[in-house]
Design a protein around this motif. Structure first.
Motif, PDB file in Angstrom:
ATOM      1  N   ARG A   1       0.826  -1.211   0.000  1.00  0.00           N
ATOM      2  CA  ARG A   1       0.000   0.000   0.000  1.00  0.00           C
ATOM      3  C   ARG A   1       0.858   1.259   0.000  1.00  0.00           C
ATOM      4  N   ALA A   2       0.458   2.200  -0.861  1.00  0.00           N
ATOM      5  CA  ALA A   2       1.228   3.445  -0.971  1.00  0.00           C
ATOM      6  C   ALA A   2       0.263   4.626  -1.071  1.00  0.00           C
ATOM      7  N   VAL A   3       0.750   5.792  -0.705  1.00  0.00           N
ATOM      8  CA  VAL A   3      -0.075   7.001  -0.793  1.00  0.00           C
ATOM      9  C   VAL A   3       0.765   8.125  -1.397  1.00  0.00           C
ATOM     10  N   LEU A   4       0.183   8.807  -2.365  1.00  0.00           N
ATOM     11  CA  LEU A   4       0.845   9.992  -2.916  1.00  0.00           C
ATOM     12  C   LEU A   4       0.053  11.211  -2.452  1.00  0.00           C
ATOM     13  N   ALA A   5       0.694  12.023  -1.620  1.00  0.00           N
ATOM     14  CA  ALA A   5       0.042  13.228  -1.085  1.00  0.00           C
ATOM     15  C   ALA A   5       0.590  14.422  -1.856  1.00  0.00           C
ATOM     16  N   ARG A   6      -0.292  15.054  -2.619  1.00  0.00           N
ATOM     17  CA  ARG A   6       0.177  16.087  -3.557  1.00  0.00           C
ATOM     18  C   ARG A   6      -0.477  17.435  -3.249  1.00  0.00           C
ATOM     19  N   GLU A   7       0.334  18.485  -3.334  1.00  0.00           N
ATOM     20  CA  GLU A   7      -0.183  19.857  -3.198  1.00  0.00           C
ATOM     21  C   GLU A   7      -1.031  20.065  -1.935  1.00  0.00           C
ATOM     22  N   MET A   8      -0.565  19.501  -0.840  1.00  0.00           N
ATOM     23  CA  MET A   8      -1.340  19.599   0.407  1.00  0.00           C
ATOM     24  C   MET A   8      -1.549  21.054   0.812  1.00  0.00           C
ATOM     25  N   THR A   9      -2.740  21.311   1.300  1.00  0.00           N
ATOM     26  CA  THR A   9      -3.212  22.635   1.774  1.00  0.00           C
ATOM     27  C   THR A   9      -3.428  23.633   0.631  1.00  0.00           C
ATOM     28  N   LYS A  10      -3.205  23.196  -0.613  1.00  0.00           N
ATOM     29  CA  LYS A  10      -3.392  24.105  -1.756  1.00  0.00           C
ATOM     30  C   LYS A  10      -4.654  23.715  -2.533  1.00  0.00           C
ATOM     31  N   THR A  11      -4.973  24.496  -3.554  1.00  0.00           N
ATOM     32  CA  THR A  11      -6.205  24.285  -4.322  1.00  0.00           C
ATOM     33  C   THR A  11      -6.300  22.873  -4.892  1.00  0.00           C
ATOM     34  N   HIS A  12      -5.181  22.367  -5.413  1.00  0.00           N
ATOM     35  CA  HIS A  12      -5.243  21.063  -6.091  1.00  0.00           C
ATOM     36  C   HIS A  12      -4.765  19.909  -5.214  1.00  0.00           C
ATOM     37  N   GLU A  13      -5.013  20.021  -3.930  1.00  0.00           N
ATOM     38  CA  GLU A  13      -4.599  18.948  -3.012  1.00  0.00           C
ATOM     39  C   GLU A  13      -5.240  17.616  -3.423  1.00  0.00           C
ATOM     40  N   THR A  14      -4.399  16.566  -3.545  1.00  0.00           N
ATOM     41  CA  THR A  14      -4.945  15.220  -3.819  1.00  0.00           C
ATOM     42  C   THR A  14      -4.181  14.181  -3.021  1.00  0.00           C
ATOM     43  N   PHE A  15      -4.920  13.203  -2.544  1.00  0.00           N
ATOM     44  CA  PHE A  15      -4.313  12.034  -1.912  1.00  0.00           C
ATOM     45  C   PHE A  15      -4.709  10.831  -2.757  1.00  0.00           C
ATOM     46  N   LEU A  16      -3.718  10.126  -3.300  1.00  0.00           N
ATOM     47  CA  LEU A  16      -4.006   8.879  -4.016  1.00  0.00           C
ATOM     48  C   LEU A  16      -3.548   7.746  -3.110  1.00  0.00           C
ATOM     49  N   ALA A  17      -4.501   6.936  -2.677  1.00  0.00           N
ATOM     50  CA  ALA A  17      -4.153   5.856  -1.751  1.00  0.00           C
ATOM     51  C   ALA A  17      -4.547   4.534  -2.387  1.00  0.00           C
ATOM     52  N   CYS A  18      -3.565   3.697  -2.720  1.00  0.00           N
ATOM     53  CA  CYS A  18      -3.854   2.397  -3.363  1.00  0.00           C
ATOM     54  C   CYS A  18      -2.610   1.515  -3.253  1.00  0.00           C
ATOM     55  N   THR A  19      -2.492   0.533  -4.142  1.00  0.00           N
ATOM     56  CA  THR A  19      -1.272  -0.287  -4.130  1.00  0.00           C
ATOM     57  C   THR A  19      -0.211   0.418  -4.980  1.00  0.00           C
TER      58      THR A  19
END
Ligand code: SAM
Length: 281
Positions: free
Chosen positions: A183-201
């Motif tokens: 399992r891995a998570v990519l936390a992108r642009e946190m606290t900004k407009t385009h914040e995304t968390f991708l959580a999968c394998t």
């Protein structure tokens, strides 16, 4: 504020509203702010009406600035250290200054606040009771693989900083070292407009990030779940890493046959395995 101190002040990692009241107070009251990039920080300071004098302190001049800072502190002046984003010293300048100040018996005091590490871990949904921060992943592949291999048996959640233009290569390499099912998570642009968390394998993450160029943009933290006892002991879920598989098969078979058989065993693409085999040869 207390006696002359060196304050290590955390600043926002994207959203200016994440500045703490104490950070504003300290930055307004100290005699000098040492900033990684004075131009970058002056925007933040202006936003909060802070007019304290600024001095540049970055990785290329930190050593040279130490004497000046210690002298000011010894004269009873207070200094705040800030960096472009988040908490100073966390993959940012400041370590040499803090160590020198401590060795001189001066007061060093943290003004805590945002850091991409804690922001990502707090929202990733991966075990957070024990984790390691692995810093930036090396840019060159040989060094990258070496670093990742160093974590191959790691049981704690791993947190990496990564540059957007290398994320695809890094996810590829991670699959050579760790199970694609990890399992891995990519936390992108946190606290900004385009914040995304991708959580999968890992394998799904690679697929999503490869197909969607937007996921290869902005600032990012990559988190990887640690190895678990259950996983390694579960006979229904034996995981052989692709390069190990190729190494074993290449002892008995030519490259083409080895890649073809490895693809059947692992479900991975024949061509990717062929490439791994080429490097092993
Ligand atoms: N000192 C900072 C901290 O406390 O997190 C980190 C500084 S380091 C030079 C910058 C890296 O932190 C970026 O390349 C990225 O990996 C991560 N980062 C910083 N801000 C981020 C954000 N808003 N979202 C995701 N990652 C971020």
């Amino acid at each position: 504020m207390s006696a002359a101190s060196l304050y290590i002040v955390a600043t926002p990692i994207g959203n200016l509203q994440d500045m703490s009241l104490r950070a504003i107070e300290v930055l307004s009251q100290v005699d000098l702010i040492a900033a990684e990039d004075t131009r970058h920080s002056s925007r933040l300071l202006k936003h909060y009406g802070i007019t304290t004098p600024l001095m540049a302190l970055h990785e290329h001049n930190e050593q040279a600035r130490i004497e000046h800072c210690l002298q000011n502190l010894n004269e009873g002046k207070s200094i705040a250290l800030i960096t472009d984003a988040g908490t100073p010293l966390i993959s940012d300048p400041g370590f040499q200054l803090v160590r020198a100040a401590r060795q001189s018996g001066l007061i060093v005091s943290p003004i805590p606040g945002p850091s991409a590490i804690t922001a990502a871990l707090s929202s990733a949904g991966l075990p957070s009771d024990s984790f390691i921060f692995a810093g930036f992943i090396p840019a060159k592949q040989a060094a990258r693989l070496k670093k990742l291999e160093g974590y191959s048996g790691e049981r704690r959640t791993m947190i990496f900083y990564e540059a957007p233009h290398r994320i695809v290569e890094t996810l590829h390499d991670m699959q050579r070292v760790f199970s694609p099912k990890r399992r891995a998570v990519l936390a992108r642009e946190m606290t900004k407009t385009h914040e995304t968390f991708l959580a999968c394998t890992l394998e799904n993450l690679l697929e999503i990030v490869t197909l969607d160029a937007n996921q290869q943009r902005g600032e990012m933290v990559l988190l990887l779940e640690g190895e678990s006892d259950k996983r390694s002991e579960d006979l229904n879920e034996v995981v052989v890493k692709p390069d190990k598989l190729m190494e074993i098969l290449l002892e008995e078979l030519p490259l083409k046959q080895a890649s073809s058989l490895a693809a059947k065993i692992s479900g991975l693409k024949k061509n990717s395995l062929y490439q791994i085999g080429l490097k092993l040869k």
